[in-house]
Write an enzyme that holds these catalytic residues in place. Structure first.
Site, PDB file in Angstrom:
ATOM      1  N   HIS A   1      -3.524  -5.742   0.892  1.00 53.79           N
ATOM      2  CA  HIS A   1      -3.365  -6.042   2.313  1.00 53.79           C
ATOM      3  C   HIS A   1      -3.750  -7.493   2.570  1.00 53.79           C
ATOM      4  CE1 HIS A   1      -2.549  -2.000   3.752  1.00 53.79           C
ATOM      5  NE2 HIS A   1      -3.568  -1.537   3.056  1.00 53.79           N
TER       6      HIS A   1
ATOM      7  N   CYS B   1       0.834  -1.202   0.000  1.00 52.28           N
ATOM      8  CA  CYS B   1       0.000   0.000   0.000  1.00 52.28           C
ATOM      9  C   CYS B   1       0.876   1.263   0.000  1.00 52.28           C
ATOM     10  CB  CYS B   1      -0.982  -0.033   1.172  1.00 52.28           C
ATOM     11  SG  CYS B   1      -2.397   1.090   0.954  1.00 52.28           S
TER      12      CYS B   1
END
Length: 502
Positions: free
Chosen positions: A437, A332
């Protein structure tokens, strides 16, 4: 409403951990159970099935309760973006960034209304609600307009269990002091005390139990032993240090960059169950050492944290890893940091539109920050570009403002079920960047990545360590262990008698 609330004498007293166990205990008795935390302040978040964002602790508690997580379980999530301001996620959607003062002055009434609405929805769908407070219920400077402790217990009209952490010391003062600072009507709600994180012979605390019960007139419902590796994801920076400091030495040394505004550090928790892996959280250049791999996790303020890396010299340490044949993974915000350029077109990351900064230049990519946040659950396969094989799907989720555009074709990491190419895979796996994630929670992928490192180091490869299979069992084990140390029937009596009283 039928339920009970767990509050603590301090942060990290074990509220989330105990609520998780209680959710499984009630669920195992056939009760439709839901967790609830009115307001959470954490950058460790969770994406619900319908693509909404809540605190990760409530998502995990819903799993423990054997139910699907929803925004009603955590209607307000505050995600710190600086030392003074936080993004307000309201019913699963990012709305506005406010300072602490602005939030207190402008949001209180709206917060009260959404808490009432959430409790009403949960009461309609569930038999029992297990509520969680935050920090301490007697922060005097915050009590007047608080939205998460005794005010919520009042709105739900439920009894309260007070939890104290004996491991940090001062447990008697913290319990008595908390009770003394509560208003008389608030104190009447406290129907039980739990002592958490006790080390050693529990019988040595018998005199302590007697003193507390005589001094407060409130029963001690249990003394819980200190428990390691319970697979209940942590929630804040205190949890990071507590969980990962328990690791010893390992053949594989992983340096995880502890960014100032780190988010979703639970992405690294599966490494706790790989006995040849050691994860070290690194904040300063002199802590970096010579790791085999570096992981840059997510962040709520990518450009601010990138600047911090450059100020501390950690950027050069990370680049040196590449020269020395080490492995590098960015998740991310970490993925964005590894790119060549970051453009805050909408001002959504820095607050200043059209801010441009240079990234670390490891991945040939440009990130453009936009106004709307993506929050989605994702299923994917390893892209054929990687040359790796993996049976089955990889499951994860995305939470990000920026979009990253690769400048090099044929280097994607994943292919989603919808056919979208995602992430970057380069130098035969030496460099990976992704918005995905939960990546390392996928056992087969985690094993493949670790075996790439093992092969480079010349140490034996290993078979897949299927820790994913243990998670649901770990909830049952946790519930059974806590039940053995709790006066469980008394806990249930407290709930029943409170409803009878009202």
């Amino acid at each position: 409403m039928k339920g009970i609330m767990v509050q603590g004498t301090s942060s990290d007293a074990g509220k989330s951990f105990i609520v998780t166990a209680l959710c499984r205990m009630f669920a195992n008795e056939g009760l439709k159970t839901a967790p609830f935390k009115s307001q959470n302040m954490s950058n460790n978040s969770y994406v619900t099935k319908d693509g909404k964002e809540i605190g990760r602790a409530q998502g995990i508690q819903a799993e423990a309760a054997k139910t699907e997580a929803s925004v009603w379980m955590n209607p307000i999530l505050l995600k710190p973006r600086s030392n003074q301001a936080a993004e307000v996620v309201y019913l699963g959607k990012a709305t506005v960034t406010l300072s602490g003062r602005e939030y207190r002055d402008s949001f209180y009434d709206k917060g009260i209304e959404v808490i009432k609405e959430s409790l009403k929805q949960l009461e309609k769908d569930y038999d029992i609600i297990v509520l969680e407070g935050a920090g301490s219920p007697v922060e005097i400077n915050l009590k007047e307009r608080e939205l998460v402790n005794m005010k919520v217990a009042e709105l739900a009209d439920v009894p309260v269990i007070l939890v104290a952490d004996i491991d940090r010391g001062g447990v008697f003062a913290s319990i008595v002091g908390t009770l003394e600072l509560l208003e008389p009507e608030e104190r009447k709600r406290v129907c039980g005390i739990i002592i958490n994180k006790f080390r050693g012979d529990l019988s040595l605390f018998d005199d302590g139990i007697k003193w507390l019960e005589e001094r407060t007139g409130i029963p001690v419902l249990g003394v819980l032993p200190y428990m390691d590796h319970h697979m209940v994801d942590g929630e804040d920076s205190l949890s990071i240090q507590r969980q990962f400091s328990q690791l010893g030495t390992g053949a594989i040394d992983v340096a995880a960059i502890h960014l100032p505004f780190i988010s979703n550090y639970s992405d690294l928790e599966p490494f706790l169950f790989e006995d040849d892996v050691r994860v070290r959280w690194v904040k300063h250049r002199d802590e970096f050492g010579s790791p085999d791999a570096v992981i840059i996790p997510g962040t709520k303020s990518t450009i601010a944290d990138l600047k911090k890396l450059k100020e501390t010299g950690l950027d050069q340490c990370i680049l040196d890893i590449m020269k020395n044949g080490g492995f590098l993974a960015g998740i991310c915000g970490g993925y964005q940091i590894l790119g060549e350029e970051l453009i805050d077109e909408a001002g959504s990351d820095t607050g200043v539109p059209n801010t441009k900064v240079r990234g670390l230049g490891v991945i040939p990519a440009q990130t453009i920050f936009q106004k709307e946040k993506a929050t989605i659950r994702v299923e994917a396969h390893l892209h054929s570009n990687t040359g790796l094989q993996a049976e089955g799907k990889l499951n994860g989720y995305e939470i990000h403002l920026g979009q990253t555009f690769l400048k090099q074709s044929g280097s994607s990491f994943l292919l989603t079920e919808e056919g979208r190419e995602e992430g970057y895979f380069g130098r035969e796996g030496q460099v990976i960047g992704t918005y995905f994630h939960h990546l390392f929670h996928n056992d087969e992928w985690r094993n493949q990545w670790l075996n790439l490192i093992r092969s480079r180091k010349g140490i034996p490869l290993r078979e897949v360590n299927t820790i994913g299979d243990f998670k649901d069992k770990s909830f049952d084990d946790l519930a059974a262990k806590l039940k053995s140390h709790l006066k469980w029937n008394l806990v249930k009596d407290i709930i029943h008698q409170w409803r009878s009283r009202t």
